[in-house]
Design a protein around this motif. Sequence first.
Motif, PDB file in Angstrom:
ATOM      1  N   ARG A 147     -37.818  46.729 -91.358  1.00 23.82           N
ATOM      2  CA  ARG A 147     -38.597  44.992 -90.571  1.00 23.82           C
ATOM      3  C   ARG A 147     -39.041  44.526 -91.784  1.00 23.82           C
ATOM      4  O   ARG A 147     -40.328  45.331 -92.757  1.00 23.82           O
ATOM      5  N   LEU A 148     -38.931  43.195 -91.559  1.00 21.08           N
ATOM      6  CA  LEU A 148     -39.272  42.244 -93.322  1.00 21.08           C
ATOM      7  C   LEU A 148     -40.478  41.582 -92.719  1.00 21.08           C
ATOM      8  O   LEU A 148     -41.200  41.496 -93.730  1.00 21.08           O
ATOM      9  N   GLU A 149     -40.228  40.654 -91.331  1.00 19.88           N
ATOM     10  CA  GLU A 149     -41.090  39.939 -91.721  1.00 19.88           C
ATOM     11  C   GLU A 149     -40.938  39.323 -89.871  1.00 19.88           C
ATOM     12  O   GLU A 149     -39.920  39.596 -89.644  1.00 19.88           O
ATOM     13  N   THR A 159     -37.609  38.233 -85.719  1.00 13.75           N
ATOM     14  CA  THR A 159     -38.038  38.939 -86.960  1.00 13.75           C
ATOM     15  C   THR A 159     -36.846  39.344 -87.853  1.00 13.75           C
ATOM     16  O   THR A 159     -35.671  38.939 -87.558  1.00 13.75           O
ATOM     17  N   VAL A 160     -37.563  38.890 -88.683  1.00 12.25           N
ATOM     18  CA  VAL A 160     -36.544  38.950 -89.688  1.00 12.25           C
ATOM     19  C   VAL A 160     -35.982  40.774 -90.744  1.00 12.25           C
ATOM     20  O   VAL A 160     -37.533  40.862 -90.810  1.00 12.25           O
ATOM     21  N   LEU A 161     -34.565  40.796 -89.890  1.00  8.63           N
ATOM     22  CA  LEU A 161     -34.437  42.195 -90.532  1.00  8.63           C
ATOM     23  C   LEU A 161     -33.624  42.934 -91.592  1.00  8.63           C
ATOM     24  O   LEU A 161     -32.745  41.788 -92.162  1.00  8.63           O
ATOM     25  N   LEU A 162     -34.061  43.366 -91.834  1.00  8.93           N
ATOM     26  CA  LEU A 162     -32.944  43.670 -93.273  1.00  8.93           C
ATOM     27  C   LEU A 162     -31.854  44.705 -92.965  1.00  8.93           C
ATOM     28  O   LEU A 162     -32.662  46.221 -92.841  1.00  8.93           O
ATOM     29  N   LYS A 243     -42.227  41.551 -99.252  1.00  8.26           N
ATOM     30  CA  LYS A 243     -41.643  40.239-100.258  1.00  8.26           C
ATOM     31  C   LYS A 243     -39.926  40.223 -99.959  1.00  8.26           C
ATOM     32  O   LYS A 243     -39.767  41.502-100.744  1.00  8.26           O
ATOM     33  N   TYR A 244     -39.253  39.380 -99.993  1.00  8.12           N
ATOM     34  CA  TYR A 244     -37.997  39.656 -99.672  1.00  8.12           C
ATOM     35  C   TYR A 244     -36.930  38.931-100.399  1.00  8.12           C
ATOM     36  O   TYR A 244     -36.060  38.556 -99.880  1.00  8.12           O
ATOM     37  N   ARG A 245     -37.554  37.155-100.546  1.00  5.27           N
ATOM     38  CA  ARG A 245     -36.794  35.936-100.411  1.00  5.27           C
ATOM     39  C   ARG A 245     -36.225  35.807-102.033  1.00  5.27           C
ATOM     40  O   ARG A 245     -35.174  35.007-102.716  1.00  5.27           O
ATOM     41  N   SER A 246     -36.967  36.264-102.596  1.00  5.31           N
ATOM     42  CA  SER A 246     -36.611  36.160-104.593  1.00  5.31           C
ATOM     43  C   SER A 246     -35.497  38.232-104.216  1.00  5.31           C
ATOM     44  O   SER A 246     -35.266  38.413-103.958  1.00  5.31           O
ATOM     45  N   LYS A 247     -34.603  37.311-105.993  1.00  4.63           N
ATOM     46  CA  LYS A 247     -33.772  38.831-106.342  1.00  4.63           C
ATOM     47  C   LYS A 247     -34.214  40.120-106.087  1.00  4.63           C
ATOM     48  O   LYS A 247     -33.618  40.613-105.917  1.00  4.63           O
ATOM     49  N   GLU A 248     -35.588  39.650-106.595  1.00  6.69           N
ATOM     50  CA  GLU A 248     -35.995  40.751-107.171  1.00  6.69           C
ATOM     51  C   GLU A 248     -36.733  41.679-106.308  1.00  6.69           C
ATOM     52  O   GLU A 248     -36.846  42.819-106.042  1.00  6.69           O
ATOM     53  N   HIS A 251     -34.366  42.936-103.906  1.00  8.95           N
ATOM     54  CA  HIS A 251     -33.430  44.671-104.318  1.00  8.95           C
ATOM     55  C   HIS A 251     -34.350  45.730-104.240  1.00  8.95           C
ATOM     56  O   HIS A 251     -33.995  46.589-104.148  1.00  8.95           O
ATOM     57  N   ALA A 252     -36.158  45.200-104.287  1.00 11.18           N
ATOM     58  CA  ALA A 252     -37.141  46.163-104.078  1.00 11.18           C
ATOM     59  C   ALA A 252     -36.795  47.183-102.719  1.00 11.18           C
ATOM     60  O   ALA A 252     -36.751  47.825-102.438  1.00 11.18           O
ATOM     61  N   VAL A 253     -36.377  45.615-101.676  1.00 10.20           N
ATOM     62  CA  VAL A 253     -36.451  46.073-100.100  1.00 10.20           C
ATOM     63  C   VAL A 253     -35.324  47.356 -99.733  1.00 10.20           C
ATOM     64  O   VAL A 253     -35.481  47.879 -98.732  1.00 10.20           O
ATOM     65  N   CYS A 254     -34.112  46.898-100.601  1.00 11.68           N
ATOM     66  CA  CYS A 254     -33.007  47.487 -99.786  1.00 11.68           C
ATOM     67  C   CYS A 254     -33.005  48.879-100.702  1.00 11.68           C
ATOM     68  O   CYS A 254     -32.540  50.143-100.708  1.00 11.68           O
TER      69      CYS A 254
END
Length: 272
Positions: A147-149, A159-162, A243-248, A251-254
């Motif tokens: 769960r991201l947001e 809900t925004v999910l990865l 946080k998940y919207r930038s590339k870095e 990568h962290a949430v992955c």
Amino acid sequence: MAVEKLYESDNYLIVNKPYDMYINSDDEHEKNTVTYHIASPDSHLSSSLFPLHFVQRLDYATSGVLCIAKNKSSAARAGKLFEQRITKKYYLAVVRGHVTFEVADIEFNVGVDPSTADSSHRMSALITSEASVRCVQSRHAHTRALRLETGYYDNSPVTVLLLKPITGRRHQLRVHCSAVGHTILGDYTYSGTKDSLPHRMFLHATRLILPLPDEDLDIQTPEPFFSDPRFSSKWKSETAYYKYRSKEDFHAVCDILDKSYVIGVQYKIYKM
């Protein structure tokens, strides 16, 4: 709608597939295909002068990273990695409702819904033993979710999910999200044809890691939803967990989702 090239070498072409576009078609007059935009319309056929080999698939409604091999040997190398589950795929999804878990493993078998075998080929999740009549030829399927947001889309909770598919069954992510009560926003098929107002289905293949021996690939697209005013104008954030919207940040949430267990998180497993 343009097909953006993300990476190209002598062996592979990786593109950002738009939503609501076919990968290829046997209809020579069909122009809404990836192959029409990047190559000749018949390039998916072995009889083509310059054949392409699709080592993965994306649904018509799903957008994002799509890997294409330029020759048979490259296709075989990449295909072997997919078969052995050595590749890593990460998707962003917006689902209906506010998800209560932080991390989840969804391990419902996925099979064919026999009532649609001659039409839409809708898939089904084996949630209970009684559901077996609606889920035939089922196979093990495993999806991890983070769960991201949480927020609201057009005043409805979402809900925004990865999502990370561990296995690769047809419609797996869509079926699993629906099976746990959180159908993907805009998924006309798995909402029972009810979710028709959004302009697209909000599922995007954001990152693909393909560790080839001589061509170690890690391809990522920009964030696709919040940069689209048709979505952002109807979006209202409630709680951002990561946080998940930038590339870095992505990568962290992955990296979080790659861990089998994270101490202190709200964890849930869905399994028959």
